[in-house]
Design an enzyme around this catalytic site. Structure first.
Site, PDB file in Angstrom:
ATOM      1  N   SER A   1     -14.084  39.688   0.520  1.00 13.06           N
ATOM      2  CA  SER A   1     -13.104  39.674  -0.565  1.00 13.06           C
ATOM      3  C   SER A   1     -13.744  39.339  -1.899  1.00 13.06           C
ATOM      4  CB  SER A   1     -12.041  38.625  -0.240  1.00 13.06           C
ATOM      5  OG  SER A   1     -11.237  38.355  -1.360  1.00 13.06           O
TER       6      SER A   1
ATOM      7  N   TYR B   1      -8.659  30.183   1.434  1.00  3.47           N
ATOM      8  CA  TYR B   1      -8.793  31.617   1.733  1.00  3.47           C
ATOM      9  C   TYR B   1     -10.142  32.139   1.236  1.00  3.47           C
ATOM     10  CZ  TYR B   1      -8.264  36.671   1.366  1.00  3.47           C
ATOM     11  OH  TYR B   1      -8.484  38.032   1.451  1.00  3.47           O
TER      12      TYR B   1
HETATM   13  N1  LIG Z   1      -4.968  43.338  -0.079  1.00  8.09           N
HETATM   14  C1  LIG Z   1      -5.959  42.947  -0.880  1.00  8.09           C
HETATM   15  O1  LIG Z   1      -5.838  43.032  -2.104  1.00  8.09           O
HETATM   16  C2  LIG Z   1      -7.256  42.416  -0.310  1.00  8.09           C
HETATM   17  C3  LIG Z   1      -8.299  42.082  -1.206  1.00  8.09           C
HETATM   18  C4  LIG Z   1      -9.492  41.591  -0.664  1.00  8.09           C
HETATM   19  C5  LIG Z   1      -9.638  41.453   0.718  1.00  8.09           C
HETATM   20  N2  LIG Z   1      -8.583  41.764   1.552  1.00  8.09           N
HETATM   21  C6  LIG Z   1      -8.775  41.621   3.004  1.00  8.09           C
HETATM   22  O2  LIG Z   1      -8.612  42.907   3.589  1.00  8.09           O
HETATM   23  C7  LIG Z   1      -8.017  42.801   4.881  1.00  8.09           C
HETATM   24  C8  LIG Z   1      -6.776  43.675   4.947  1.00  8.09           C
HETATM   25  O3  LIG Z   1      -5.880  43.263   3.909  1.00  8.09           O
HETATM   26  P1  LIG Z   1      -4.322  43.618   3.959  1.00  8.09           P
HETATM   27  O4  LIG Z   1      -3.800  43.426   2.583  1.00  8.09           O
HETATM   28  O5  LIG Z   1      -4.127  44.919   4.644  1.00  8.09           O
HETATM   29  O6  LIG Z   1      -3.786  42.416   4.891  1.00  8.09           O
HETATM   30  P2  LIG Z   1      -2.468  42.366   5.791  1.00  8.09           P
HETATM   31  O7  LIG Z   1      -2.034  40.941   5.819  1.00  8.09           O
HETATM   32  O8  LIG Z   1      -1.471  43.368   5.330  1.00  8.09           O
HETATM   33  O9  LIG Z   1      -2.989  42.800   7.229  1.00  8.09           O
HETATM   34  C9  LIG Z   1      -3.661  41.932   8.091  1.00  8.09           C
HETATM   35  C10 LIG Z   1      -3.331  42.336   9.507  1.00  8.09           C
HETATM   36  O10 LIG Z   1      -4.046  41.455  10.390  1.00  8.09           O
HETATM   37  C11 LIG Z   1      -3.207  41.175  11.494  1.00  8.09           C
HETATM   38  N3  LIG Z   1      -3.640  39.906  12.109  1.00  8.09           N
HETATM   39  C12 LIG Z   1      -3.581  38.660  11.574  1.00  8.09           C
HETATM   40  N4  LIG Z   1      -4.066  37.756  12.443  1.00  8.09           N
HETATM   41  C13 LIG Z   1      -4.468  38.448  13.538  1.00  8.09           C
HETATM   42  C14 LIG Z   1      -5.061  38.070  14.776  1.00  8.09           C
HETATM   43  N5  LIG Z   1      -5.333  36.793  15.057  1.00  8.09           N
HETATM   44  N6  LIG Z   1      -5.353  39.043  15.674  1.00  8.09           N
HETATM   45  C15 LIG Z   1      -5.057  40.350  15.419  1.00  8.09           C
HETATM   46  N7  LIG Z   1      -4.476  40.751  14.266  1.00  8.09           N
HETATM   47  C16 LIG Z   1      -4.186  39.815  13.340  1.00  8.09           C
HETATM   48  C17 LIG Z   1      -1.804  41.082  10.903  1.00  8.09           C
HETATM   49  O11 LIG Z   1      -0.815  41.281  11.913  1.00  8.09           O
HETATM   50  C18 LIG Z   1      -1.842  42.206   9.871  1.00  8.09           C
HETATM   51  O12 LIG Z   1      -1.361  43.422  10.418  1.00  8.09           O
HETATM   52  C19 LIG Z   1      -7.737  41.317   5.111  1.00  8.09           C
HETATM   53  O13 LIG Z   1      -8.813  40.781   5.859  1.00  8.09           O
HETATM   54  C20 LIG Z   1      -7.744  40.746   3.697  1.00  8.09           C
HETATM   55  O14 LIG Z   1      -8.077  39.377   3.684  1.00  8.09           O
HETATM   56  C21 LIG Z   1      -7.404  42.246   1.070  1.00  8.09           C
END
Ligand SMILES: NC(=O)c1ccc[n+]([C@@H]2O[C@H](COP(=O)([O-])OP(=O)(O)OC[C@H]3O[C@@H](n4cnc5c(N)ncnc54)[C@H](O)[C@@H]3O)[C@@H](O)[C@H]2O)c1
Length: 332
Positions: free
Chosen positions: A128, A152
């Site tokens: 991230s 986080y």
């Molecule tokens: N959205 C952003 O702007 C952004 C920016 C930087 C990094 N990220 C990272 O990218 C990734 C995807 O982001 P997103 O926005 O799609 O997140 P999101 O929260 O929409 O999706 C995360 C998914 O992980 C699943 N999950 C959580 N715990 C779990 C577990 N123990 N076992 C199996 N599944 C599990 C959840 O059910 C969910 O479907 C994440 O790791 C997030 O930290 C996101």
């Protein structure tokens, strides 16, 4: 995207039913991959992507269960894993630090360990922008220290380091993707600034800015984020890619006020945001990631400007406003 690379490739996405996972799955299915999802949730954003559920195989499972993951990798002959599952919300990290570390840190080595044992060839891991924390020099290059300070951000800094260590010591093709704030249609995290502002504007309500409007961050349209992931996976076997971290980012860092004004301008409505913060209550934030390494090594760069991405996102919410509000209210 390289033509042919994805045809009949068995690809597993952890966190597939999340916001970015669904977009990534759409794109990989389109390219001919056989997509397997591994997620705690059986629906998440899937209902917002009509037809996607029928194109994928979804395993309901926990990333903290490495044996189950290993079985899934073996059963489906997985060659590429995109590890997106995690606790993705900064504010949840503040209230549930231990759970955030469990899922994001232990979850990462659990996925890498299972992938290693099952012989998965390439693993892409979501790090991230927040892993950088405060920096002295701009824009942030990948060699900068990881100063992420809240739970986080700290969990993602750990995720990033663990991923690179697996590649270096355990001889895997593993890459950390430092993607920046991603926005787009079908984001059901309605506290994120882009969907919350769009929904306010669609309802004719003044969008609220909780800071004084000055914090600067980079934002990337979700289709560009997904293309960045895909390029990294395609190139993960190269020595200058495996064991590395890459920023996947736009090259601008608008202030919150500029971002909100872009949404209002795209909507064509006449309104002004309501700024409720003051300089005293606002944390000084300036986040600007460098795109240089991804451009040079991967030949990747975003296709959409901020305005173009906001326009596509605005149109999505305009067409699906009731649907997303219903989905989110069902989950609360
Ligand atoms: N959205 C952003 O702007 C952004 C920016 C930087 C990094 N990220 C990272 O990218 C990734 C995807 O982001 P997103 O926005 O799609 O997140 P999101 O929260 O929409 O999706 C995360 C998914 O992980 C699943 N999950 C959580 N715990 C779990 C577990 N123990 N076992 C199996 N599944 C599990 C959840 O059910 C969910 O479907 C994440 O790791 C997030 O930290 C996101």
């Amino acid at each position: 995207m390289s033509s042919g690379f994805w045809k009949d490739q068995n690809v597993l996405i952890t966190g597939l039913t999340g916001f970015i996972g669904c977009w990534l799955a759409e794109c990989l299915c389109e390219a001919g991959a056989k997509v397997i999802g591994y997620d705690l949730s059986g629906d998440g954003a899937l209902p917002l992507h009509p037809g996607l559920k029928e194109k994928i195989t979804l395993i309901k499972g926990d990333i903290l269960d490495p044996k189950n993951l290993e079985d899934a990798f073996r059963k489906h002959g997985v060659s590429v894993c995109f590890h997106l599952a995690g606790q993705s919300m900064i504010e949840v990290g503040e209230s549930s630090a231990q759970m955030t570390f469990e899922v994001n840190v232990r979850g990462t080595w659990s996925v890498l360990e299972a992938a290693k044992k099952a012989g998965v060839e390439r693993v892409l891991v979501s790090s991230s922008n927040t892993a950088y924390g405060e920096q002295k020099e701009y824009p942030f290059v990948e060699t900068a220290p990881l100063n992420g300070s809240h739970p986080y951000a700290a969990s993602k800094a750990c995720t990033d380091i663990i991923t690179r260590s697996y590649a270096k010591s355990l001889k895997m093709h593993a890459v950390a993707c430092r993607q920046t704030n991603t926005f787009g249609g079908a984001d059901f995290h309605l506290t994120h600034i882009v969907p919350s502002t769009i929904l306010s504007v669609l309802k004719g309500e003044e969008p609220i800015i909780k800071s004084d409007g000055t914090p600067r961050k980079s934002y990337l349209y979700v289709e560009d984020t997904v293309q960045g992931y895909i390029r990294l996976a395609e190139e993960a076997h190269r020595p200058e890619v495996s064991g590395q971290a890459f920023n996947i980012t736009s090259d601008s860092s608008p202030s919150v006020l500029e971002l909100v004004e872009t949404v209002i301008e795209v909507s064509g409505k006449k309104m002004s945001p309501k700024i409720t913060g003051t300089p005293e209550t606002t944390r000084k934030e300036h986040e600007a990631l460098s795109q240089e390494k991804a451009r040079q090594v991967l030949g990747w760069q975003p296709r959409y400007t901020l305005r173009e991405g906001i326009k596509k996102t605005y149109e999505w919410y305009q067409d699906h406003q009731k649907e997303i509000e219903k989905l989110v209210s069902r989950h609360h």
